[in-house]
Motif scaffolding. Structure first.
Motif: not given
Length: 283
Positions: A131, A133-134, A136, A139, A158, A177-178, A181-183
């Motif tokens: 997670l 490191r991004g 897959s 989760r 975003e 983190e999630l 990952r969604r900006s």
């Protein structure tokens, strides 16, 4: 302003229906359904209820229920061997070790014993590293449920400023983190943050996951913000969250209730992860 209440029960119901379709498609292709193994140690009443609900909903979604209930005084080596056996069992797609564990058992060591490929709770060191490191992987269920609630409600992630109040490895850190990952631009705060209200009230998205009853009030919330309450606490007057719902719903744009908000999404994400694990294991 009166906030839109995000109905986690309805969103979870739709998620479970999609999972059931995926489970049936998997069974049609491979001749067997994905299997969810649950391990319950001891006789904690709350844990027994949680596991019972997970097993019931897993069965309703077409998953195979593989349950092990061990005594509170079980030897750690016995639990470790059980996890090893489930890791090797081709009929088991996901393994859930119900927390908390009785005193004397190595929580971190037993969690890391679970194969990352079957870590449907997303709690092993490998899963959390993926997670961060991004990469897959599976989760953590509650943070994944938070994201699905926001998406279903149409909350823009975003470019938003998200404040996560809570820094646990179970919810706070993976939720942050999630969102990253969604900006989203993400701030992690907690109960010891200086002037928490000043920090929280800058958020377009506020995730309350500190585990402190009624911590978040009107002064913590920016008008129109999306407020997701992860907390759940039993009181004499019933279940409450980390957010003062009646007070905050007058200023927020969206809000999740307790109960009926994030809780149902955790199980829905667990079931979805189990099918995802099964699909990955057969590629």
């Amino acid at each position: 302003m009166t906030a839109v209440v995000i109905d986690g029960r309805e969103v979870a119901r739709a998620s479970r229906a999609r999972t059931a379709q995926r489970a049936q498609a998997f069974k049609d292709q491979h001749g067997h359904a994905p299997g969810l193994a649950t391990i319950l140690i001891g006789n904690d009443p709350a844990s027994e209820v949680y596991v019972r609900n997970k097993r019931r909903l897993a069965t309703e979604a077409g998953l195979v229920d593989v349950h092990h209930h061990l005594s509170a005084d079980v030897a750690e080596e016995t639990v470790a061997q059980l996890i090893d056996d489930l890791n090797a069992d081709v009929n088991v797609s996901g393994i859930l070790l119900q927390l908390p564990l009785p005193k004397g058992l190595d929580r971190a060591g037993l969690i890391d014993r679970i194969s990352p490929a079957k870590d449907v709770d997303g709690l092993t060191t490998v899963s959390q590293g993926r997670l961060a490191r991004g990469v897959s992987g599976l989760r953590p269920c509650t943070p994944a449920g938070v994201i699905e609630l926001l998406d279903t409600a149409g909350v823009a992630i975003e470019g938003a400023h998200a404040v996560v109040v809570g820094r646990s490895e179970l919810v706070g850190h993976p939720a942050a983190e999630l969102l990253l990952r969604r900006s989203a631009t993400v701030t992690i705060a907690h109960s010891r943050t200086s002037d928490l209200a000043a920090v929280a009230s800058t958020a377009d998205i506020l995730v309350a996951a500190a585990g402190i009853p009624a911590l978040i009030g009107r002064d913590h919330v920016k008008p129109g913000a999306a407020v997701v309450d992860v907390g759940i606490h039993r009181t004499d007057s019933g279940l409450i969250g980390d957010v003062r719902f009646d007070e905050v719903s007058d200023v927020a744009g969206w809000i999740t209730p307790v109960p009926g908000g994030v809780g149902p999404m955790t199980i829905a994400a667990l079931l979805s992860n189990t099918v995802t694990a099964a699909e990955s294991l057969t590629r």
